[in-house]
Design an enzyme around this catalytic site. Structure first.
Site, PDB file in Angstrom:
ATOM      1  N   LYS A  85      -2.582  -1.050  -0.188  1.00 14.06           N
ATOM      2  CA  LYS A  85      -2.095  -0.568   1.111  1.00 14.06           C
ATOM      3  C   LYS A  85      -1.720  -1.708   2.048  1.00 14.06           C
ATOM      4  O   LYS A  85      -0.775  -1.589   2.822  1.00 14.06           O
ATOM      5  CB  LYS A  85      -3.133   0.344   1.770  1.00 14.06           C
ATOM      6  CG  LYS A  85      -3.275   1.639   0.996  1.00 14.06           C
ATOM      7  CD  LYS A  85      -3.731   2.793   1.830  1.00 14.06           C
ATOM      8  CE  LYS A  85      -3.535   4.070   1.021  1.00 14.06           C
ATOM      9  NZ  LYS A  85      -4.040   5.254   1.610  1.00 14.06           N
TER      10      LYS A  85
ATOM     11  N   LYS B   7       1.089   6.234  -9.514  1.00 16.72           N
ATOM     12  CA  LYS B   7       0.619   7.576  -9.159  1.00 16.72           C
ATOM     13  C   LYS B   7       1.500   8.247  -8.101  1.00 16.72           C
ATOM     14  O   LYS B   7       2.102   7.562  -7.265  1.00 16.72           O
ATOM     15  CB  LYS B   7      -0.836   7.531  -8.697  1.00 16.72           C
ATOM     16  CG  LYS B   7      -1.044   7.099  -7.283  1.00 16.72           C
ATOM     17  CD  LYS B   7      -2.465   7.419  -6.814  1.00 16.72           C
ATOM     18  CE  LYS B   7      -2.560   7.169  -5.330  1.00 16.72           C
ATOM     19  NZ  LYS B   7      -2.967   8.250  -4.513  1.00 16.72           N
TER      20      LYS B   7
ATOM     21  N   LYS C  17       1.554  10.439  -1.364  1.00 12.64           N
ATOM     22  CA  LYS C  17       2.193  11.029  -0.198  1.00 12.64           C
ATOM     23  C   LYS C  17       2.804   9.971   0.716  1.00 12.64           C
ATOM     24  O   LYS C  17       3.582  10.283   1.589  1.00 12.64           O
ATOM     25  CB  LYS C  17       1.249  11.962   0.539  1.00 12.64           C
ATOM     26  CG  LYS C  17      -0.090  11.396   1.003  1.00 12.64           C
ATOM     27  CD  LYS C  17      -0.843  12.518   1.717  1.00 12.64           C
ATOM     28  CE  LYS C  17      -2.307  12.602   1.400  1.00 12.64           C
ATOM     29  NZ  LYS C  17      -3.162  11.932   2.366  1.00 12.64           N
TER      30      LYS C  17
END
Ligand code: ATP
Ligand code: LTN
Length: 357
Positions: A143, A225, A228
């Site tokens: 992230k 993966k 969202k």
């Protein structure tokens, strides 16, 4: 009454009855194990979230005491527009219910409604978590990317708040997708460290993954993966996607040029991922799907899968669009009210152990 309960608890603790604490407070059924999980109110929830995590929760409701959280304080580890965050909190709770979480059977609540989550996170930060633990967290690295020096401290510390969520309710099992395994492992480490230093306090929880579907891959890039926060909308099927739009996304999904509908995640990640989605939504074994498409190509397979996905979304959205915001607000408040005594009780015990009380 409350004081008496704590004395009783401290007595029980010495004979390893500590895990009854939460059960007595939350649910009178002492034989049921406690489940805790949560989703962040950010981005659009997708079928990966549903198949990897929420569908597992739905099945668990019958046999366990289930607590499902909307983790809004986790969402603010990255920049959020307050107006959108407010809407997303309600939205996630609607998604839980439309996916089959029954508020009569399970407790649904908002993380920030119970202050003990952040309070316990701070205590764990000081007593149990080490920089070296958090430095190992791969989700942080993903992230933060190359910008590690400039991201907020909250993003780095995020797994400690997650540990507090779990430990506050004497959780036995944490049903999650496989990207969260490392965080549950850390939770176990922090709990053990605290117990070693201050005496038996926390129950050691376990993660539970779906046998199939713990990692649904992105439609546009099946090596990563489904997420969202993906850059392209073609990466995921949102649960609120218009069924016609979802069909187009399936038809555009990346597959190899071999053309055989064969499950082989290593060499054929695209088609294998689509087969997993098909198998889970239609409750059909992968082998049966393989047989059904012998001699047929990806086009036929994708058309059928598109129908299956569109039908799932249509049914899901019928419930989703019928739940009102007022209903959700009531459910969230009721959930927090039910959990508050357990949270207060554990925090009092912790304060006593560390010397704050
Ligand atoms: P982001 O990728 O933006 O961090 P997310 O899509 O991973 O978000 P979360 O709120 O972090 O969403 O995850 C909610 C739950 O869904 C977690 O239990 C997580 O493990 C699970 N999950 C998320 N993505 C997938 C996926 N692609 N396949 C299976 N499970 C998933
Ligand atoms: N970190 C998780 C969300 C989360 C969670 C939790 C999951 C926060 N607290 C407690 C299980 C248990 C995520 O990003 N998916």
């Amino acid at each position: 009454m409350y004081i008496n309960f704590r004395r009783y608890y401290l007595f029980c603790q010495s004979i390893d009855f500590y895990s009854y604490r939460a059960k007595i407070k939350i649910d009178m059924n002492k034989n049921k194990k406690i489940i805790f999980s949560g989703v962040q109110p950010s981005g659009n929830l997708h079928i990966g979230n549903y198949l990897g995590a929420i569908s597992q929760w739905v099945k668990m409701q019958e046999d366990f005491t289930c607590i499902f959280c909307v983790v809004d304080y986790h969402a603010i580890t990255v920049k959020q527009d307050p107006k959108i965050l407010r809407e997303k909190i309600i939205d996630i709770a609607k998604i839980y219910i439309a996916s089959g979480i029954d508020p009569k059977k399970s407790i649904i609540f908002k993380q920030s409604d119970i202050k003990e989550h952040t309070e316990l996170a701070w205590v764990l930060n000081c007593t149990s978590a080490r920089m070296s633990d958090l430095n190992k967290m791969t989700q942080f690295k993903d992230k933060a990317g190359k910008n590690q020096e400039n991201v907020g401290v909250g993003l780095f510390d995020y797994p400690v708040l997650m540990a507090a969520d779990i430990l506050l309710y004497d959780t036995d099992i944490v049903p999650v997708g496989d990207d969260q395994l490392q965080h549950v492992e850390l939770t176990r480490t922090l709990a053990r460290r605290f117990n070693d230093r201050f005496g038996q306090t926390f129950k050691i929880p376990e993660a539970r993954l779906q046998k199939v579907g713990a990692r649904i891959m992105g439609l546009d890039d099946p090596t990563k993966k489904m997420s969202k926060s993906a850059k392209s909308e073609l990466n995921y099927i949102a649960l609120t996607d218009d069924p016609a739009k979802a069909k187009k996304k399936i038809m555009k999904a990346t597959t190899d040029s071999d053309g055989r509908v064969k499950y082989d995640p290593k060499n054929k990640p695209g088609i294998s991922n689509l087969m997993t989605i098909y198998s889970l939504l239609e409750n059909t074994e992968i082998g049966v799907i393989e047989e059904r498409y012998i001699g047929k190509g990806y086009g036929d397979f994708k058309k059928d899968l598109a129908e299956v996905v569109a039908e799932y979304l249509t049914n899901f959205q019928k419930t989703y669009y019928n739940i009102t915001n007022t209903e959700i607000e009531k459910i969230l408040k009721k959930g927090a009210k039910k959990l508050q005594p357990t949270a207060t009780d554990l925090m009092d015990l912790i304060k006593k152990k560390i010397g704050s009380l």
